[in-house]
Write an enzyme that holds these catalytic residues in place. Sequence first.
Site, short mmCIF file in Angstrom:
data_model
loop_
_atom_site.label_atom_id
_atom_site.label_comp_id
_atom_site.label_asym_id
_atom_site.label_seq_id
_atom_site.Cartn_x
_atom_site.Cartn_y
_atom_site.Cartn_z
N ASP A 11 -2.99 -2.19 -2.30
CA ASP A 11 -3.92 -3.31 -2.24
C ASP A 11 -3.63 -4.16 -1.00
O ASP A 11 -2.53 -4.69 -0.86
CB ASP A 11 -3.73 -4.15 -3.51
CG ASP A 11 -4.66 -5.32 -3.59
OD1 ASP A 11 -5.44 -5.57 -2.64
OD2 ASP A 11 -4.61 -6.02 -4.62
N ILE A 12 -4.61 -4.30 -0.15
CA ILE A 12 -4.39 -5.02 1.12
C ILE A 12 -4.08 -6.49 0.88
O ILE A 12 -3.42 -7.13 1.71
CB ILE A 12 -5.62 -4.83 2.04
CG1 ILE A 12 -5.25 -5.08 3.50
CG2 ILE A 12 -6.79 -5.70 1.61
CD1 ILE A 12 -6.30 -4.61 4.49
N GLY A 33 -16.04 -4.60 -3.08
CA GLY A 33 -15.01 -3.84 -2.38
C GLY A 33 -13.84 -4.71 -1.93
O GLY A 33 -13.41 -5.64 -2.63
N VAL A 34 -13.35 -4.42 -0.74
CA VAL A 34 -12.19 -5.13 -0.22
C VAL A 34 -12.54 -6.61 0.05
O VAL A 34 -11.70 -7.50 -0.11
CB VAL A 34 -11.62 -4.40 1.01
CG1 VAL A 34 -12.45 -4.57 2.23
CG2 VAL A 34 -10.18 -4.80 1.27
N ASP A 35 -13.77 -6.87 0.41
CA ASP A 35 -14.25 -8.24 0.65
C ASP A 35 -14.10 -9.09 -0.63
O ASP A 35 -13.52 -10.20 -0.60
CB ASP A 35 -15.73 -8.15 1.07
CG ASP A 35 -16.29 -9.44 1.66
OD1 ASP A 35 -15.52 -10.38 1.87
OD2 ASP A 35 -17.50 -9.47 1.91
N GLY A 125 -16.29 2.62 2.32
CA GLY A 125 -16.56 2.41 0.90
C GLY A 125 -18.05 2.27 0.66
O GLY A 125 -18.80 3.24 0.79
N TYR A 127 -20.28 1.10 2.46
CA TYR A 127 -21.09 1.45 3.64
C TYR A 127 -21.16 2.96 3.91
O TYR A 127 -21.83 3.39 4.85
CB TYR A 127 -20.62 0.68 4.87
CG TYR A 127 -21.12 -0.76 4.92
CD1 TYR A 127 -21.94 -1.29 3.92
CD2 TYR A 127 -20.76 -1.60 5.97
CE1 TYR A 127 -22.39 -2.60 3.96
CE2 TYR A 127 -21.22 -2.92 6.02
CZ TYR A 127 -22.03 -3.42 5.02
OH TYR A 127 -22.48 -4.72 5.08
N1 AR6 Z 1 -7.18 -2.94 -0.67
C1 AR6 Z 1 -7.32 -1.91 0.19
N2 AR6 Z 1 -8.44 -1.17 0.27
C2 AR6 Z 1 -9.45 -1.47 -0.56
C3 AR6 Z 1 -9.38 -2.54 -1.49
C4 AR6 Z 1 -8.18 -3.29 -1.52
N3 AR6 Z 1 -8.00 -4.33 -2.37
N4 AR6 Z 1 -10.57 -2.59 -2.17
C5 AR6 Z 1 -11.34 -1.59 -1.68
N5 AR6 Z 1 -10.66 -0.92 -0.72
P1 AR6 Z 1 -15.53 -1.43 1.13
P2 AR6 Z 1 -17.31 -1.16 3.50
C6 AR6 Z 1 -11.09 0.23 0.09
O1 AR6 Z 1 -16.64 -0.99 0.25
O2 AR6 Z 1 -17.54 0.28 3.21
C7 AR6 Z 1 -18.67 -5.37 0.64
O3 AR6 Z 1 -19.62 -5.70 -0.36
C8 AR6 Z 1 -12.23 1.07 -0.41
O4 AR6 Z 1 -11.76 2.01 -1.38
O5 AR6 Z 1 -14.71 -2.58 0.71
O6 AR6 Z 1 -17.00 -1.58 4.90
C9 AR6 Z 1 -18.88 -6.17 1.91
O7 AR6 Z 1 -19.30 -7.50 1.62
C10 AR6 Z 1 -12.68 1.75 0.88
O8 AR6 Z 1 -11.85 2.88 1.18
O9 AR6 Z 1 -16.08 -1.80 2.63
C11 AR6 Z 1 -19.96 -5.39 2.61
O10 AR6 Z 1 -21.25 -5.71 2.11
C12 AR6 Z 1 -12.43 0.68 1.94
O11 AR6 Z 1 -11.58 -0.29 1.32
C13 AR6 Z 1 -19.63 -3.95 2.25
O12 AR6 Z 1 -18.89 -4.03 1.03
C14 AR6 Z 1 -13.68 -0.03 2.42
O13 AR6 Z 1 -14.60 -0.16 1.36
C15 AR6 Z 1 -18.75 -3.31 3.30
O14 AR6 Z 1 -18.56 -1.95 2.96
#
Ligand code: AR6
Length: 173
Positions: A11-12, A33-35, A125, A127
């Site tokens: 977890d970041i 997601g991570v946001d 993720g 996207y």
């Molecule tokens: N720690 C590390 N990695 C993570 C965590 C975490 N806590 N949570 C998710 N991931 P994503 P995107 C991974 O969807 O594709 C949001 O709604 C996840 O498994 O977070 O850039 C934003 O507001 C994946 O491998 O980001 C945007 O609207 C990676 O992080 C949209 O999502 C990125 O997944 C951005 O989508």
Amino acid sequence: MGARITLARGDITTQDVDAVVNAANSGLLGGGGVDGAIHRAGGPAILAACRELRATTLPDGLPTGQAVATTGGNLPAAHVIHTVGPVHAKREDRSELLASAYRESLRVADEIGARTVAFPAVSAGIYGWPMDDAARIAVGTVAATPTDVEEARFVLFGDEAYDAFRRAVDALD
Ligand code: AR6
């Protein structure tokens, strides 16, 4: 000099680094997601700082491929660097925008003096970017970008992401 690249699973939001990169959207007001995880763990100070940016320097939001820093709120990291990766598209090559998100994040890290920076797999993720390609672009771009950042730590959720980034790092040498 490029940053030393390291990989971690997990977890970041728990990383003990100077700055955590957020895979945000242009609106900068949160998401899934991570946001979502970063805003939940960091608390309301991050959203307040994002609202302030929208009210001042970024009325139309943050364009894809760019980055901006806010406080890290309650995170161990002092700063969050918000970047916006491109949505993956089959009929258009948006790789340069994904590379730009990493380059701009490192540029902002240099501006705020961050020496250790944790990155998620931007765009891989919600996207929809295929993980192997996302990892290749992420690792290749960070390795090729001159910066004062000493450690760029990719923090990966799950084996698929970790293994893809491992292969991308191994392919560098
Ligand atoms: N720690 C590390 N990695 C993570 C965590 C975490 N806590 N949570 C998710 N991931 P994503 P995107 C991974 O969807 O594709 C949001 O709604 C996840 O498994 O977070 O850039 C934003 O507001 C994946 O491998 O980001 C945007 O609207 C990676 O992080 C949209 O999502 C990125 O997944 C951005 O989508």
